[in-house]
Design a protein around this motif. Structure first.
Motif, PDB file in Angstrom:
ATOM      1  N   THR A  20       0.800  -1.229   0.000  1.00 10.67           N
ATOM      2  CA  THR A  20       0.000   0.000   0.000  1.00 10.67           C
ATOM      3  C   THR A  20       0.833   1.280   0.000  1.00 10.67           C
ATOM      4  OG1 THR A  20      -0.141  -0.037   2.420  1.00 10.67           O
ATOM      5  CG2 THR A  20      -1.913  -1.122   1.198  1.00 10.67           C
ATOM      6  N   ASP A  21       2.077   1.210   0.499  1.00 11.40           N
ATOM      7  CA  ASP A  21       2.861   2.438   0.639  1.00 11.40           C
ATOM      8  C   ASP A  21       2.972   3.171  -0.694  1.00 11.40           C
ATOM      9  OD1 ASP A  21       3.136   2.047   3.293  1.00 11.40           O
ATOM     10  OD2 ASP A  21       5.281   1.634   3.292  1.00 11.40           O
ATOM     11  N   GLY A  22       2.591   4.431  -0.678  1.00 12.25           N
ATOM     12  CA  GLY A  22       2.724   5.264  -1.868  1.00 12.25           C
ATOM     13  C   GLY A  22       1.625   5.089  -2.893  1.00 12.25           C
ATOM     14  N   ASN A  23       0.661   4.213  -2.626  1.00 12.07           N
ATOM     15  CA  ASN A  23      -0.445   4.020  -3.576  1.00 12.07           C
ATOM     16  C   ASN A  23      -1.741   4.537  -2.957  1.00 12.07           C
ATOM     17  OD1 ASN A  23      -2.454   3.199  -5.282  1.00 12.07           O
ATOM     18  ND2 ASN A  23      -1.614   1.159  -5.633  1.00 12.07           N
ATOM     19  N   THR A  24      -2.110   5.775  -3.269  1.00  9.79           N
ATOM     20  CA  THR A  24      -3.290   6.378  -2.650  1.00  9.79           C
ATOM     21  C   THR A  24      -4.576   6.052  -3.421  1.00  9.79           C
ATOM     22  OG1 THR A  24      -2.938   8.462  -3.819  1.00  9.79           O
ATOM     23  CG2 THR A  24      -1.982   8.268  -1.607  1.00  9.79           C
ATOM     24  N   ASP A  25      -4.480   5.099  -4.351  1.00 12.39           N
ATOM     25  CA  ASP A  25      -5.700   4.602  -5.008  1.00 12.39           C
ATOM     26  C   ASP A  25      -6.334   3.473  -4.214  1.00 12.39           C
ATOM     27  OD1 ASP A  25      -6.009   6.246  -7.122  1.00 12.39           O
ATOM     28  OD2 ASP A  25      -5.011   4.946  -8.578  1.00 12.39           O
ATOM     29  N   ILE A  26      -5.616   2.976  -3.191  1.00  5.36           N
ATOM     30  CA  ILE A  26      -6.115   1.848  -2.410  1.00  5.36           C
ATOM     31  C   ILE A  26      -6.959   2.353  -1.247  1.00  5.36           C
ATOM     32  CG2 ILE A  26      -5.442  -0.069  -0.894  1.00  5.36           C
ATOM     33  CD1 ILE A  26      -2.944  -0.416  -2.664  1.00  5.36           C
ATOM     34  N   GLY A  27      -8.202   1.903  -1.184  1.00  6.15           N
ATOM     35  CA  GLY A  27      -9.078   2.283  -0.086  1.00  6.15           C
ATOM     36  C   GLY A  27      -9.399   1.128   0.842  1.00  6.15           C
ATOM     37  N   ALA A  28      -9.065  -0.101   0.400  1.00  8.16           N
ATOM     38  CA  ALA A  28      -9.461  -1.290   1.154  1.00  8.16           C
ATOM     39  C   ALA A  28      -8.420  -2.387   0.992  1.00  8.16           C
ATOM     40  CB  ALA A  28     -10.814  -1.802   0.654  1.00  8.16           C
ATOM     41  N   VAL A  29      -7.982  -2.943   2.115  1.00  5.74           N
ATOM     42  CA  VAL A  29      -7.038  -4.064   2.098  1.00  5.74           C
ATOM     43  C   VAL A  29      -7.602  -5.178   2.975  1.00  5.74           C
ATOM     44  CG1 VAL A  29      -4.706  -4.857   2.615  1.00  5.74           C
ATOM     45  CG2 VAL A  29      -5.073  -2.507   1.830  1.00  5.74           C
ATOM     46  N   VAL A  30      -7.773  -6.345   2.385  1.00  2.00           N
ATOM     47  CA  VAL A  30      -8.199  -7.507   3.168  1.00  2.00           C
ATOM     48  C   VAL A  30      -7.056  -8.510   3.199  1.00  2.00           C
ATOM     49  CG1 VAL A  30      -9.781  -9.493   3.276  1.00  2.00           C
ATOM     50  CG2 VAL A  30     -10.652  -7.210   2.693  1.00  2.00           C
ATOM     51  N   THR A  31      -6.732  -8.979   4.408  1.00  2.00           N
ATOM     52  CA  THR A  31      -5.700 -10.009   4.538  1.00  2.00           C
ATOM     53  C   THR A  31      -6.323 -11.256   5.144  1.00  2.00           C
ATOM     54  OG1 THR A  31      -4.946  -9.648   6.820  1.00  2.00           O
ATOM     55  CG2 THR A  31      -4.068  -8.164   5.124  1.00  2.00           C
ATOM     56  N   PHE A  32      -5.834 -12.399   4.703  1.00  2.00           N
ATOM     57  CA  PHE A  32      -6.179 -13.662   5.353  1.00  2.00           C
ATOM     58  C   PHE A  32      -4.897 -14.321   5.814  1.00  2.00           C
ATOM     59  CE2 PHE A  32      -6.394 -18.194   5.598  1.00  2.00           C
ATOM     60  CZ  PHE A  32      -7.548 -18.399   6.324  1.00  2.00           C
ATOM     61  N   THR A  33      -4.851 -14.696   7.085  1.00  2.00           N
ATOM     62  CA  THR A  33      -3.717 -15.459   7.611  1.00  2.00           C
ATOM     63  C   THR A  33      -4.231 -16.812   8.098  1.00  2.00           C
ATOM     64  OG1 THR A  33      -2.680 -13.403   8.361  1.00  2.00           O
ATOM     65  CG2 THR A  33      -1.804 -15.465   9.259  1.00  2.00           C
ATOM     66  N   GLY A  34      -3.604 -17.869   7.608  1.00  2.00           N
ATOM     67  CA  GLY A  34      -3.921 -19.211   8.092  1.00  2.00           C
ATOM     68  C   GLY A  34      -2.850 -19.660   9.057  1.00  2.00           C
TER      69      GLY A  34
END
Lengths: 157, 87, 157, 87
Positions: A20-34
């Protein structure tokens, strides 16, 4: 490099920042950790060992990732899967989907996990405290989860 | 060297056959993945045990998932493994 | 304390570790991070300012969290929402849902976000580079997203 | 001090009325949230502007979401705000 198969652990915060750093087009980040779950009292899992098919694994993960980008408007994705021996509580897999809006990020992350579970050539072996090993059986529920993405009218944007 | 193909075995298939890979000279009659599995079963008790219930075994040709009826024409690498359980 | 309303930034890795460390019953962790997007060339958003209703915000977030625990078998959840002035690229909100299995974690995280968006008393104001401020309008799509959880037969386990 | 209630205003409602909160003595005829909004509109042009299109305004009684027809009996705090936009 958005796909990694590695013995080393990962950090979800570091991996997210890298996307995400430096990308201001991103409004949503979903992570999945198993993570490796501990066993029950009667069936304790001491170690989980992950085997894979080097070469095919990376190809298959990249193919799954490309399919997610075809289906949703994603700014970035990331897949990290660990191999080798892992103890209960340790990370196994990380999937990240970043988009402008949350629905695409949620759906793409779930899609990546469903496909990874049924298509990527990894195999888990549980070894209990007595040293007894058993290969983990594939779950029918994972196939059902993957099948839900097959209807293009419901899933394609 | 035509006719030589690399066979790969993973997870319990690997454990049962007792090796992770081999270079094999397939019989000319083997045209599909199923033909290869039928031939493998004739190679000894460990192969017979591994491929006894061969409908559960998944296969890949040149590192791409393949059905049992897929042609092995021009295949360089054929892999045999249980249903995957990663994630 | 699983709900925080704060001016300070958060780290998704640290917050995840805090939930999962020492709990080997957790097999799946889903995180959602919302970030301030940059504007378009014709409508650049210089600053996003988050106002809230102190007291009610925390109560409402805890109520939403409790409802998620009623609906899914969750080992842990976490909600962090920032307030005050935020620049494009900065984190706004973090939601984490941890469970034994991935479906519950995915669904609960999506549910928490949908409810937070339509129930928690936060208001966003965008101020452009010329100093012109405008309150962000609520989106009908957020109400629709929340309504999908109203049918108990489809969402309750 | 019965009859005194704290009124809270947020976002553009706050900006239009020109204050974030006040302690108000409501008229005895005000039984519901809608009655309070009707009374507020009579208190000057800034209130009239803020509550002009009052169907869009959301309300809470004692920090819990409330409909416009909700009773204000025993209410200590009534809040007025636009639809929420967090997340």
């Amino acid at each position: 490099m958005t796909v990694s198969v590695q013995e080393a652990d990962f950090n979800v915060g570091d991996e997210t920042s890298r996307l995400t750093d430096g990308n201001t087009d991103i409004g949503a980040v979903v992570t999945f950790t198993g993570l490796v779950r501990g066993g029950t009292d009667t069936n304790p899992a001491a170690t989980m060992t992950l085997e894979h098919y080097p070469g095919m694994t990376e190809t298959e993960l990249e193919r799954i990732e490309a399919e997610a980008h075809d289906r949703w408007p994603l700014a970035a994705t990331r897949i990290v899967h660990r191999v080798g021996p892992l103890q209960p509580g340790e990370n196994i897999v990380l999937v990240i989907a970043a988009s402008r809006h949350r629905q695409a990020a949620f759906e793409a992350a779930a899609f990546l996990m469903d496909y990874l579970k049924t298509k990527a050539p990894f195999w888990k072996k549980e070894t209990d405290n007595a040293g007894q090993g058993a290969w983990v059986d594939a779950r029918e529920s994972d196939n059902i989860a993957t099948d839900r993405w097959q209807n293009p009218s419901k899933t394609r944007r | 060297m035509t006719g030589t193909v690399k066979l790969m075995y993973f997870a319990w298939v690997r454990e049962k056959v007792g090796m992770s890979s081999e270079d094999a000279q397939l019989p000319e009659t083997a045209k599909t993945v199923a033909d290869v599995m039928a031939w493998l079963k004739t190679r000894g008790p460990e192969f017979q045990a591994a491929f006894e219930n061969d409908t559960v075994i998944r296969t890949a040709i040149d590192q791409t998932h393949a059905q049992h009826d897929a042609t092995i024409l021009n295949a360089r690498e054929i892999a045999f493994f249980p249903p995957v359980t990663g994630g």
